[in-house]
Design an enzyme around this catalytic site. Structure first.
Site, PDB file in Angstrom:
ATOM      1  N   GLY A 102      22.645  36.644  70.520  1.00 59.17           N
ATOM      2  CA  GLY A 102      21.617  35.926  69.762  1.00 59.17           C
ATOM      3  C   GLY A 102      20.211  36.161  70.294  1.00 59.17           C
ATOM      4  O   GLY A 102      19.287  35.380  70.009  1.00 59.17           O
ATOM      5  N   THR A 103      20.024  37.262  71.019  1.00 62.43           N
ATOM      6  CA  THR A 103      18.702  37.579  71.591  1.00 62.43           C
ATOM      7  C   THR A 103      17.635  37.705  70.503  1.00 62.43           C
ATOM      8  O   THR A 103      16.526  37.187  70.651  1.00 62.43           O
ATOM      9  CB  THR A 103      18.779  38.934  72.352  1.00 62.43           C
ATOM     10  N   TRP A 105      17.462  36.439  67.533  1.00 61.81           N
ATOM     11  CA  TRP A 105      17.152  35.123  66.972  1.00 61.81           C
ATOM     12  C   TRP A 105      16.250  34.349  67.940  1.00 61.81           C
ATOM     13  O   TRP A 105      15.240  33.749  67.547  1.00 61.81           O
ATOM     14  CB  TRP A 105      18.467  34.386  66.748  1.00 61.81           C
ATOM     15  N   HIS A 162      18.429  41.334  79.766  1.00 63.89           N
ATOM     16  CA  HIS A 162      19.883  41.100  79.888  1.00 63.89           C
ATOM     17  C   HIS A 162      20.300  41.060  81.363  1.00 63.89           C
ATOM     18  O   HIS A 162      21.491  41.009  81.666  1.00 63.89           O
ATOM     19  CB  HIS A 162      20.660  42.222  79.193  1.00 63.89           C
ATOM     20  N   ARG A 186      27.171  32.827  73.959  1.00 60.51           N
ATOM     21  CA  ARG A 186      27.943  32.778  72.711  1.00 60.51           C
ATOM     22  C   ARG A 186      29.413  32.972  73.035  1.00 60.51           C
ATOM     23  O   ARG A 186      29.757  33.561  74.077  1.00 60.51           O
ATOM     24  CB  ARG A 186      27.428  33.944  71.850  1.00 60.51           C
ATOM     25  N   SER A 194      30.763  41.790  68.032  1.00 59.65           N
ATOM     26  CA  SER A 194      29.412  42.242  67.682  1.00 59.65           C
ATOM     27  C   SER A 194      29.068  43.513  68.462  1.00 59.65           C
ATOM     28  O   SER A 194      28.491  44.462  67.913  1.00 59.65           O
ATOM     29  CB  SER A 194      28.421  41.119  68.004  1.00 59.65           C
ATOM     30  N   ARG A 320      23.713  41.485  61.382  1.00 59.43           N
ATOM     31  CA  ARG A 320      24.987  41.909  60.795  1.00 59.43           C
ATOM     32  C   ARG A 320      25.555  40.747  59.981  1.00 59.43           C
ATOM     33  O   ARG A 320      25.350  40.648  58.790  1.00 59.43           O
ATOM     34  CB  ARG A 320      25.937  42.381  61.906  1.00 59.43           C
ATOM     35  N   LYS A 321      26.228  39.788  60.652  1.00 55.78           N
ATOM     36  CA  LYS A 321      26.808  38.652  59.929  1.00 55.78           C
ATOM     37  C   LYS A 321      26.162  37.328  60.332  1.00 55.78           C
ATOM     38  O   LYS A 321      25.997  36.431  59.510  1.00 55.78           O
ATOM     39  CB  LYS A 321      28.300  38.561  60.210  1.00 55.78           C
ATOM     40  N   GLY A 322      25.913  37.200  61.628  1.00 51.37           N
ATOM     41  CA  GLY A 322      25.245  35.986  62.114  1.00 51.37           C
ATOM     42  C   GLY A 322      26.068  34.721  61.949  1.00 51.37           C
ATOM     43  O   GLY A 322      25.531  33.672  61.594  1.00 51.37           O
TER      44      GLY A 322
HETATM   45  P1  A3P Z   1      26.909  39.577  64.653  1.00 47.96           P
HETATM   46  O1  A3P Z   1      27.069  41.020  65.007  1.00 47.96           O
HETATM   47  O2  A3P Z   1      28.099  38.752  65.050  1.00 47.96           O
HETATM   48  O3  A3P Z   1      26.525  39.361  63.245  1.00 47.96           O
HETATM   49  P2  A3P Z   1      21.552  40.209  69.800  1.00 47.96           P
HETATM   50  O4  A3P Z   1      20.311  39.865  69.098  1.00 47.96           O
HETATM   51  O5  A3P Z   1      21.695  39.543  71.153  1.00 47.96           O
HETATM   52  O6  A3P Z   1      21.786  41.673  69.831  1.00 47.96           O
HETATM   53  O7  A3P Z   1      22.743  39.560  68.970  1.00 47.96           O
HETATM   54  C1  A3P Z   1      23.058  40.077  67.707  1.00 47.96           C
HETATM   55  C2  A3P Z   1      23.883  39.052  66.963  1.00 47.96           C
HETATM   56  O8  A3P Z   1      23.030  37.974  66.547  1.00 47.96           O
HETATM   57  C3  A3P Z   1      24.468  39.651  65.708  1.00 47.96           C
HETATM   58  O9  A3P Z   1      25.713  38.982  65.529  1.00 47.96           O
HETATM   59  C4  A3P Z   1      23.428  39.264  64.665  1.00 47.96           C
HETATM   60  O10 A3P Z   1      23.911  39.294  63.342  1.00 47.96           O
HETATM   61  C5  A3P Z   1      23.078  37.857  65.119  1.00 47.96           C
HETATM   62  N1  A3P Z   1      21.764  37.402  64.627  1.00 47.96           N
HETATM   63  C6  A3P Z   1      20.629  38.138  64.511  1.00 47.96           C
HETATM   64  N2  A3P Z   1      19.646  37.382  64.024  1.00 47.96           N
HETATM   65  C7  A3P Z   1      20.140  36.157  63.818  1.00 47.96           C
HETATM   66  C8  A3P Z   1      19.597  34.934  63.306  1.00 47.96           C
HETATM   67  N3  A3P Z   1      18.342  34.854  62.893  1.00 47.96           N
HETATM   68  N4  A3P Z   1      20.415  33.860  63.246  1.00 47.96           N
HETATM   69  C9  A3P Z   1      21.695  33.933  63.655  1.00 47.96           C
HETATM   70  N5  A3P Z   1      22.259  35.056  64.137  1.00 47.96           N
HETATM   71  C10 A3P Z   1      21.499  36.157  64.227  1.00 47.96           C
END
Ligand code: A3P
Length: 359
Positions: A102-103, A105, A162, A186, A194, A320-322
């Site tokens: 969730g980085t 986000w 990270h 998470r 993911s 991707r899915k979030g």
């Molecule tokens: P998924 O692959 O399960 O969909 P990071 O930013 O640390 O690389 O994490 C990526 C994950 O956060 C991905 O998960 C992505 O879809 C999800 N993500 C990105 N933006 C988001 C948002 N605004 N709210 C919730 N999840 C989000």
């Protein structure tokens, strides 16, 4: 360099400068170089150290084990430079996470929270820039010679990393450094899924990790990138217990369930609480909406182009899915139980619990 803002009222803060803007500006007017430029001796020492470390090769990439963590070789150069030279400021905010937790986000939310007095939400940089173009990835910057840009960023700076807590420079961890750390974690099963999508679509050269089973085994052993996952999470959890005013420990699933309360908690923690007037005017909800998965995913800036310093990735790849629980479509109950059992054993005695698959 701009003065520090920690003792200034929030209403007088300047906004964090998007890193993409700072880098473009640097190309036109070079920022001052750091006072202690890297000398040749450092390069040689780093090379010697890196050639002595345990290594694993996945496809074309080498991963090295340093300070009980597995690093991509190129990122480790950044780690060594950060450990040697990074100078925190009391108003710095570090967003820490294990990858795929969730980085993106968090970058959007903290950038929006801290800049809300300066950038109106209806015309916000996040509408034009990917969150990774707003908040710098420290490792990427230090590994690619962009260190001077980070040094020259005006306060307050927001940076992401990270790196496990135990590998942060002493200057950051020091009780007097003042800088704040926001960590997001998470469900490890969703992190793994993911991460697999990331490797299989974007890093086919690391063929070894593109098979779900191989990545799953690597995750269980603890030698996945920046792993072991449990050490990354536990380090920040313990730090948040010991230093609650310095380290905020957030869970992705809780944030999905109630984003607004977490946005309020982040703002309180960072020393820029929402006023009653802002709450009445709906600023919290507007930030939640601006940074929501649906909103960000569908912006033009996030549907095309690429960004990143160490690795250039398609902007769309961060969305991707979030959701929570996507692991159910990728692993059997036995596989899920095995990860949970390993993780629970590692977290034992820490007061940190994961929700097991079988509940
Ligand atoms: P998924 O692959 O399960 O969909 P990071 O930013 O640390 O690389 O994490 C990526 C994950 O956060 C991905 O998960 C992505 O879809 C999800 N993500 C990105 N933006 C988001 C948002 N605004 N709210 C919730 N999840 C989000």
């Amino acid at each position: 360099m701009a003065g520090d803002t920690v003792s200034r009222p929030f209403s007088l803060w300047t906004a964090p400068v998007p890193i993409k803007v700072a880098i473009e500006q640097d190309a036109v007017t070079p920022f001052p170089k750091p006072e202690a430029p890297e000398d040749e001796g450092d390069h040689d020492r780093d090379r010697r150290l890196m050639s002595s470390l345990p290594a694993k090769v996945y496809g074309k990439r080498r991963y090295l084990e340093y300070q009980a963590t597995w690093w991509p070789e190129a990122a480790l150069q950044g780690v060594l430079a950060i450990q040697r030279r990074f100078r925190p400021r009391p108003s710095d905010v570090l967003l820490a996470s294990y990858p795929k937790s969730g980085t993106t986000w968090m970058k959007a939310l903290v950038f929006a929270i801290m800049s809300r007095k300066v950038y109106p939400l209806r015309d916000h940089p996040l509408l034009r820039l990917n969150p990774h173009d707003c908040v710098v990835q420290l490792l990427g910057a230090y590994a690619t010679g962009k260190e001077a840009v980070v040094e020259a960023l005006p306060s307050p700076r927001i940076m992401a990393s990270h790196m496990p807590f135990s590998t942060l420079p002493a200057s950051v961890v020091d009780a007097n450094s003042g800088c704040k750390i926001v960590y997001v974690w998470r469900d490890p099963k969703d992190v793994l899924v993911s991460l697999w999508h990331y490797y299989s679509k974007l890093r086919p050269e690391e063929a070894h990790l593109s098979e779900f089973h191989d990545l799953y085994e690597s995750f269980c052993r603890g030698d996945t990138v920046f792993g072991p996952w449990w050490d990354n999470v536990l380090g920040y959890f313990r730090a948040s217990v010991e230093m609650p005013t310095r380290v905020l420990f957030l869970r992705y699933e809780d944030m999905l369930e109630d984003t607004a309360s977490n946005v309020v908690a982040i703002a309180d923690f960072l020393g820029c609480p929402f006023s009653a007037e802002e709450e009445r005017a709906g600023v919290v909800d507007a930030i939640v909406k601006l940074c929501s998965f649906e909103e960000l995913k569908n912006l033009d800036t996030n549907m095309s182009g690429s960004n990143g310093l160490l690795l250039k990735l398609p902007s769309s790849s961060y969305f991707r899915k979030g959701v929570a629980g996507d692991w159910m479509d990728h692993m059997t109950r036995e596989m899920a139980d095995r990860i949970d059992t390993i993780v629970q054993a590692k977290l034992q005695g820490s007061d940190l619990e994961i929700k097991p698959a079988s509940t």
